[in-house]
Design an enzyme around this catalytic site. Structure first.
Site, PDB file in Angstrom:
ATOM      1  N   SER A 152       0.843  -1.196   0.000  1.00 35.33           N
ATOM      2  CA  SER A 152       0.000   0.000   0.000  1.00 35.33           C
ATOM      3  C   SER A 152       0.879   1.248   0.000  1.00 35.33           C
ATOM      4  O   SER A 152       1.601   1.520   0.962  1.00 35.33           O
ATOM      5  CB  SER A 152      -0.900   0.010   1.238  1.00 35.33           C
TER       6      SER A 152
ATOM      7  N   HIS B 169      -8.078   1.364  -4.597  1.00 38.19           N
ATOM      8  CA  HIS B 169      -9.089   1.174  -3.552  1.00 38.19           C
ATOM      9  C   HIS B 169      -9.729   2.527  -3.268  1.00 38.19           C
ATOM     10  O   HIS B 169      -9.101   3.395  -2.664  1.00 38.19           O
ATOM     11  CB  HIS B 169      -8.359   0.600  -2.314  1.00 38.19           C
TER      12      HIS B 169
ATOM     13  N   MET C 114     -11.944   4.860  -1.346  1.00 42.19           N
ATOM     14  CA  MET C 114     -12.686   5.098  -0.103  1.00 42.19           C
ATOM     15  C   MET C 114     -13.345   6.463  -0.252  1.00 42.19           C
ATOM     16  O   MET C 114     -12.975   7.435   0.422  1.00 42.19           O
ATOM     17  CB  MET C 114     -11.714   5.046   1.087  1.00 42.19           C
TER      18      MET C 114
ATOM     19  N   ASP D 140      -4.601   3.847  -2.293  1.00 37.28           N
ATOM     20  CA  ASP D 140      -5.742   4.197  -1.447  1.00 37.28           C
ATOM     21  C   ASP D 140      -6.182   5.633  -1.699  1.00 37.28           C
ATOM     22  O   ASP D 140      -5.459   6.567  -1.355  1.00 37.28           O
ATOM     23  CB  ASP D 140      -5.342   4.053   0.026  1.00 37.28           C
TER      24      ASP D 140
ATOM     25  N   ASP E  58      -7.044  -6.182   3.706  1.00 35.64           N
ATOM     26  CA  ASP E  58      -6.374  -4.884   3.806  1.00 35.64           C
ATOM     27  C   ASP E  58      -6.486  -4.336   5.226  1.00 35.64           C
ATOM     28  O   ASP E  58      -7.591  -4.134   5.731  1.00 35.64           O
ATOM     29  CB  ASP E  58      -7.076  -3.939   2.808  1.00 35.64           C
TER      30      ASP E  58
ATOM     31  N   MET F 177      -8.830   8.530  -0.778  1.00 41.81           N
ATOM     32  CA  MET F 177      -9.763   8.887   0.311  1.00 41.81           C
ATOM     33  C   MET F 177     -10.272  10.310   0.122  1.00 41.81           C
ATOM     34  O   MET F 177      -9.511  11.194  -0.279  1.00 41.81           O
ATOM     35  CB  MET F 177      -9.039   8.825   1.655  1.00 41.81           C
TER      36      MET F 177
ATOM     37  N   HIS G 250      -0.976  -1.167  -4.510  1.00 39.57           N
ATOM     38  CA  HIS G 250      -2.279  -0.862  -3.906  1.00 39.57           C
ATOM     39  C   HIS G 250      -2.344   0.645  -3.629  1.00 39.57           C
ATOM     40  O   HIS G 250      -1.506   1.190  -2.903  1.00 39.57           O
ATOM     41  CB  HIS G 250      -2.444  -1.659  -2.611  1.00 39.57           C
TER      42      HIS G 250
ATOM     43  N   MET H   8     -11.943  -5.610   4.656  1.00 39.42           N
ATOM     44  CA  MET H   8     -11.177  -4.655   5.468  1.00 39.42           C
ATOM     45  C   MET H   8     -10.954  -5.243   6.862  1.00 39.42           C
ATOM     46  O   MET H   8     -11.919  -5.614   7.544  1.00 39.42           O
ATOM     47  CB  MET H   8     -11.926  -3.320   5.602  1.00 39.42           C
TER      48      MET H   8
HETATM   49  C1  DX5 Z   1      -6.574   1.766   5.105  1.00 37.13           C
HETATM   50  C2  DX5 Z   1      -6.050   1.445   3.729  1.00 37.13           C
HETATM   51  C3  DX5 Z   1      -4.944   0.476   3.728  1.00 37.13           C
HETATM   52  C4  DX5 Z   1      -3.718   0.904   4.496  1.00 37.13           C
HETATM   53  C5  DX5 Z   1      -3.067  -0.349   5.005  1.00 37.13           C
HETATM   54  O1  DX5 Z   1      -7.711   2.510   5.004  1.00 37.13           O
HETATM   55  O2  DX5 Z   1      -7.080   0.935   2.912  1.00 37.13           O
HETATM   56  O3  DX5 Z   1      -4.600   0.063   2.403  1.00 37.13           O
HETATM   57  O4  DX5 Z   1      -2.811   1.644   3.746  1.00 37.13           O
HETATM   58  O5  DX5 Z   1      -2.020  -0.006   5.814  1.00 37.13           O
HETATM   59  P1  DX5 Z   1      -1.439  -0.965   6.926  1.00 37.13           P
HETATM   60  O6  DX5 Z   1      -0.947  -2.200   6.246  1.00 37.13           O
HETATM   61  O7  DX5 Z   1      -0.346  -0.150   7.528  1.00 37.13           O
HETATM   62  O8  DX5 Z   1      -2.564  -1.270   7.898  1.00 37.13           O
HETATM   63 ZN    ZN Z   2      -6.534  -0.021   0.928  1.00 42.26          ZN
END
Ligand code: DX5
Ligand code: ZN
Length: 227
Positions: A8, A66, A68, A35, A175, A37, A33, A137
């Site tokens: 990630s 991903h 969010m 993220d 994740d 947000m 990956h 998740m």
């Molecule tokens: C959280 C993200 C993850 C995050 C995971 O909302 O979707 O992808 O980056 O990070 P770790 O592995 O540090 O929990």
């Molecule tokens: Zn993620």
């Protein structure tokens, strides 16, 4: 079976992102990956389309994006253009999930649906046949470096059963809080793809850490072969 490993990039060093992209390129990781947000669906704001595009220009592996964000159907075309290969939306963020899943598939991307820790696997019953991936998740989304929620293991097993029952070859991705220990349990429960942020990027040798994660399923294969 070896799991696919998806580092990630939320935990990467944003001042030296190119170094971390090159590290992932060199490593045995399978996907990037990413993220995204929006500060609404989750309390945090990360990065958006221009950063995905920039990573695409250097990345030599598929981009697993991903989302969010609330109402992600508005941005399916934009993320395709930015270079996403796999696009995952949250069950909790979409009203017309079937429509959005097909929007993604019609753009020639793999379609994933993510479940927050409180969302039961059973709610996917009428959409599972359309999905390429389910993202379980194992933390509340929004931040890296959180503690793994153990109930995710039960959800992975339930999902595995559902997929077998329905003759689906959708991938199970997990994740949040994935490290060397939780990864072993997840692979045993049936996870196909492991996302990991802090455990990889905050380790002294991220490439070696990825190697370790990649080795987990392989060890089991060796034991099975001996038996
Ligand atoms: C959280 C993200 C993850 C995050 C995971 O909302 O979707 O992808 O980056 O990070 P770790 O592995 O540090 O929990
Ligand atoms: Zn993620």
């Amino acid at each position: 079976m070896n799991a696919l490993i998806a580092p990630s990039m939320l935990s990467a060093d944003f001042c030296h992102l190119a170094n971390d992209i090159e590290m992932v390129n060199r490593s045995r990781a399978d996907w990037f990956h990413l993220d995204v947000m929006d500060g609404l669906f989750v309390p945090n704001i990360s990065y958006g389309i221009p950063v995905v595009k920039a990573i695409r220009s250097m990345a030599e592996k598929p981009l697993d994006v991903h989302l969010m964000i609330t109402d992600p159907g508005r941005y399916v075309g934009d993320f395709k253009q930015a270079g996403a290969d796999i696009l995952t939306v949250h069950y909790e963020a979409v009203t017309h999930l079937h429509r959005v899943v097909w929007q993604i598939k019609n753009e020639d991307m793999l379609a994933g649906v993510a479940l927050n820790p409180h969302t039961p696997v059973a709610l996917l019953d009428d959409i599972i046949g359309d999905l390429d991936l389910v993202l379980v998740m194992s933390v509340n989304p929004g931040f890296g470096g959180q503690k793994f929620i153990k109930n995710a293991l039960k959800k992975v097993s339930e999902l595995k059963e559902m997929l077998l029952r329905r003759n689906s070859d959708a991938l199970i991705e997990v994740d949040g809080g994935v490290d060397g220990n939780t990864a072993v349990e997840l692979v045993e429960a049936g996870a196909d793809v492991l996302v990991s942020g802090n455990y990889i990027f905050k380790s002294p040798n991220p490439e070696k850490t990825i190697d370790g994660l990649k080795h987990i399923g392989a060890e089991e294969d060796e034991v099975e072969e001996e038996e």
